[in-house]
Write a protein that holds these residues in place. Sequence first.
Motif, mmCIF file in Angstrom:
data_model
loop_
_atom_site.group_PDB
_atom_site.id
_atom_site.type_symbol
_atom_site.label_atom_id
_atom_site.label_comp_id
_atom_site.label_asym_id
_atom_site.label_seq_id
_atom_site.Cartn_x
_atom_site.Cartn_y
_atom_site.Cartn_z
ATOM 1 N N LEU A 32 0.836 -1.206 0.000
ATOM 2 C CA LEU A 32 0.000 0.000 0.000
ATOM 3 C C LEU A 32 0.871 1.256 0.000
ATOM 4 O O LEU A 32 0.648 2.183 -0.787
ATOM 5 N N SER A 33 1.887 1.272 0.861
ATOM 6 C CA SER A 33 2.755 2.451 0.935
ATOM 7 C C SER A 33 3.653 2.553 -0.294
ATOM 8 O O SER A 33 4.001 3.655 -0.728
ATOM 9 N N GLU A 34 4.013 1.390 -0.866
ATOM 10 C CA GLU A 34 4.908 1.397 -2.033
ATOM 11 C C GLU A 34 4.200 1.925 -3.280
ATOM 12 O O GLU A 34 4.713 2.790 -3.993
ATOM 13 N N THR A 35 3.006 1.405 -3.569
ATOM 14 C CA THR A 35 2.292 1.826 -4.772
ATOM 15 C C THR A 35 1.707 3.217 -4.628
ATOM 16 O O THR A 35 1.561 3.940 -5.612
ATOM 17 N N GLY A 36 1.362 3.580 -3.389
ATOM 18 C CA GLY A 36 0.793 4.899 -3.169
ATOM 19 C C GLY A 36 1.756 6.021 -3.511
ATOM 20 O O GLY A 36 1.343 7.108 -3.925
ATOM 21 N N LEU A 37 3.045 5.769 -3.355
ATOM 22 C CA LEU A 37 4.043 6.810 -3.604
ATOM 23 C C LEU A 37 4.116 7.178 -5.082
ATOM 24 O O LEU A 37 4.493 8.307 -5.427
ATOM 25 N N ASN A 38 3.759 6.241 -5.975
ATOM 26 C CA ASN A 38 3.904 6.494 -7.409
ATOM 27 C C ASN A 38 3.127 7.720 -7.877
ATOM 28 O O ASN A 38 3.582 8.464 -8.745
ATOM 29 N N ILE A 39 1.946 7.922 -7.308
ATOM 30 C CA ILE A 39 1.110 9.038 -7.771
ATOM 31 C C ILE A 39 1.579 10.370 -7.186
ATOM 32 O O ILE A 39 1.130 11.437 -7.608
ATOM 33 N N ALA A 40 2.501 10.304 -6.212
ATOM 34 C CA ALA A 40 3.039 11.528 -5.603
ATOM 35 C C ALA A 40 4.329 11.982 -6.280
ATOM 36 O O ALA A 40 4.924 12.989 -5.869
ATOM 37 N N ILE A 41 4.758 11.252 -7.315
ATOM 38 C CA ILE A 41 6.042 11.530 -7.956
ATOM 39 C C ILE A 41 6.139 12.982 -8.442
ATOM 40 O O ILE A 41 7.138 13.673 -8.203
ATOM 41 N N THR A 42 5.102 13.455 -9.128
ATOM 42 C CA THR A 42 5.136 14.807 -9.688
ATOM 43 C C THR A 42 5.301 15.860 -8.592
ATOM 44 O O THR A 42 6.095 16.804 -8.733
ATOM 45 N N LYS A 43 4.575 15.698 -7.490
ATOM 46 C CA LYS A 43 4.668 16.661 -6.393
ATOM 47 C C LYS A 43 6.028 16.588 -5.704
ATOM 48 O O LYS A 43 6.584 17.624 -5.294
ATOM 49 N N LEU A 44 6.586 15.383 -5.573
ATOM 50 C CA LEU A 44 7.886 15.219 -4.926
ATOM 51 C C LEU A 44 8.999 15.889 -5.736
ATOM 52 O O LEU A 44 9.995 16.356 -5.170
ATOM 53 N N MET A 45 8.847 15.915 -7.064
ATOM 54 C CA MET A 45 9.834 16.602 -7.901
ATOM 55 C C MET A 45 9.914 18.079 -7.536
ATOM 56 O O MET A 45 11.002 18.658 -7.496
ATOM 57 N N VAL A 46 8.764 18.682 -7.258
ATOM 58 C CA VAL A 46 8.724 20.093 -6.892
ATOM 59 C C VAL A 46 9.263 20.299 -5.477
ATOM 60 O O VAL A 46 10.063 21.208 -5.219
ATOM 61 N N ILE A 47 8.835 19.430 -4.548
ATOM 62 C CA ILE A 47 9.234 19.573 -3.141
ATOM 63 C C ILE A 47 10.737 19.461 -2.972
ATOM 64 O O ILE A 47 11.366 20.266 -2.270
ATOM 65 N N PHE A 48 11.338 18.452 -3.629
ATOM 66 C CA PHE A 48 12.778 18.215 -3.459
ATOM 67 C C PHE A 48 13.619 18.844 -4.568
ATOM 68 O O PHE A 48 14.841 18.676 -4.583
ATOM 69 N N ASN A 49 12.962 19.528 -5.529
ATOM 70 C CA ASN A 49 13.665 20.208 -6.609
ATOM 71 C C ASN A 49 14.596 19.256 -7.371
ATOM 72 O O ASN A 49 15.795 19.501 -7.515
ATOM 73 N N VAL A 50 14.025 18.157 -7.857
ATOM 74 C CA VAL A 50 14.802 17.172 -8.605
ATOM 75 C C VAL A 50 14.164 16.955 -9.974
ATOM 76 O O VAL A 50 12.986 17.241 -10.179
ATOM 77 N N GLU A 51 14.974 16.445 -10.898
ATOM 78 C CA GLU A 51 14.527 16.204 -12.258
ATOM 79 C C GLU A 51 13.862 14.825 -12.367
ATOM 80 O O GLU A 51 14.033 13.969 -11.486
ATOM 81 N N PRO A 52 13.131 14.573 -13.473
ATOM 82 C CA PRO A 52 12.499 13.260 -13.668
ATOM 83 C C PRO A 52 13.491 12.100 -13.607
ATOM 84 O O PRO A 52 13.170 11.032 -13.076
ATOM 85 N N ALA A 53 14.696 12.301 -14.156
ATOM 86 C CA ALA A 53 15.694 11.229 -14.153
ATOM 87 C C ALA A 53 16.085 10.834 -12.734
ATOM 88 O O ALA A 53 16.413 9.670 -12.470
ATOM 89 N N GLN A 54 16.055 11.793 -11.806
ATOM 90 C CA GLN A 54 16.397 11.499 -10.416
ATOM 91 C C GLN A 54 15.218 10.893 -9.667
ATOM 92 O O GLN A 54 15.364 9.895 -8.962
ATOM 93 N N ILE A 55 14.041 11.508 -9.819
ATOM 94 C CA ILE A 55 12.874 11.047 -9.056
ATOM 95 C C ILE A 55 12.486 9.625 -9.418
ATOM 96 O O ILE A 55 11.936 8.882 -8.599
ATOM 97 N N GLN A 56 12.804 9.209 -10.655
ATOM 98 C CA GLN A 56 12.452 7.858 -11.087
ATOM 99 C C GLN A 56 13.160 6.789 -10.266
ATOM 100 O O GLN A 56 12.710 5.654 -10.188
ATOM 101 N N TRP A 57 14.265 7.174 -9.616
ATOM 102 C CA TRP A 57 15.006 6.203 -8.812
ATOM 103 C C TRP A 57 14.234 5.761 -7.575
ATOM 104 O O TRP A 57 14.576 4.751 -6.959
#
Length: 491
Positions: A32-57
């Motif tokens: 539940l916690s693992e799959t739930g994080l996937n939909i937060a990817i876009t917001k996490l990019m803004v919060i942590f100021n990282v690029e798609p190549a980094q957030i995908q990790w």
Amino acid sequence: MSASASPKEEAPQYKAVPIMAALLISGFIGMLSETGLNIAITKLMVIFNVEPAQIQWLTTGFILVLAIITPVSGVLLQWFTTRQLFVTSLSFSIVGTLIAALAPSFEVLLTARLIQAVGTGLLIPLMFNTVLVIFPPHKRGAAMGIMGLVIMFAPAIGPAIAGMFLEYSDWTAIFWTALPLLVGALIFGLIFMRNVSEITRPRIDILSILLSSIGFGGIVFGFSTAGEGDHGWSNPKVIIGMIVGGVALLLFILRQLRMKQPMMNLRAFRYPMFTMGTLIVFVAMMIILSTVMLLPIYLQNGMAMLPLAAGLLLLPGGLINGLMSPLMGRLFDKHGPRWLVMPGLALVIVVLWFMTGIETTTSKGEIILLHSLLMIGISMIMMPASTNGLNQLPRELYPDGTAIMNTLQQVAGAIGTALAISIMSAGTKAYYTDNGKSIEDLTLAPLAMTQGVQAAFFMTIIFAALGLVISFFIKRVKVDQQDGGMQGPMH
């Protein structure tokens, strides 16, 4: 519930319901916690100021750790008791979840994800092996179906719950909610979990562990990296990862075939139904994970939906998949795999063909219907193919069979995701080129992405067709009830 080996002697030891409950609760909360994080990817990019190549990790790193841990699980299942592995896996999940909830930076969050992956990498093979040991062959289909029901609910409701947290709270709520539930699952397991596996303590070959880690890890890393950035398949990291991983994997295979006590007994592939079941599961995992990656991206970027709306749109299909699993398990026990797997793959091909026609104007109802039908088809494929294949193995090969099947699922996920992303990206860029437009023109982004997603779904049809061809040769395994496995490679 009687055990699959020596029923008269071992039946009193196993109370299947509390043992399975402990495993399923843990698996459900973890996923539940693992799959739930996937939909937060876009917001996490803004919060942590990282690029798609980094957030995908956050996803790539998780899969990479699974690809390294899972091959070793066959040895671990023979070295440590069920309770020891259960407690260890839950401990890693709890520690990783706590660190993720407190993460002040992207690097800390990524570290937490890797720790969580160790817990999942230990738990999933443990669940499969336990089902094979405590349930007789004629009841394994139903048991696997119940396992599918519980586990599939997590990916189904994970995005919707995470979407609500993002809408009304904070992304850390995903982990703060999962943490007490994981602790509760650990306490429940400490009370009810019993040791069911046989401890043989085979010799640990360090070289085999190194070769499998470099081999499977290198291939997953190469494919996963191919989906990043602008370089794609020409990225030096992709080429080096593929070559190093391929060579190490070849050396690993040769070493396992020559050892008297291999770390991963590849002789399981001598059993034809296990081989076919593994191939079909491999194909199905490629389809599942590529679709799970494509649809949320398209719903948010192509159809301009909010994360919560996208999660809710995919919720019915996931729930239907989970609800269908017990039914498919009972049908498998009665009729065998062939008349489930073949129609399931045919249904998947038809649905994917309709998905190649997806547009920005496609109605939400049509997407819900297509996704639900796809999940019904997948439920007809995964459990029957895997259970039938594992049923053909003798008891001593259960740990190896579950390790092989689960490892290849991680590899399939990496390959399917990488191919889907790269084909989608290429199709998107081709739209701008074909129309003589600049990629900077954001007004064309939805139409460009539509072309890319359509091309990616064409790719999944090819793999589904390959699975359908393989399914024509699948046969129901006739199992010796006394030892839970086949007498020999053919029966």
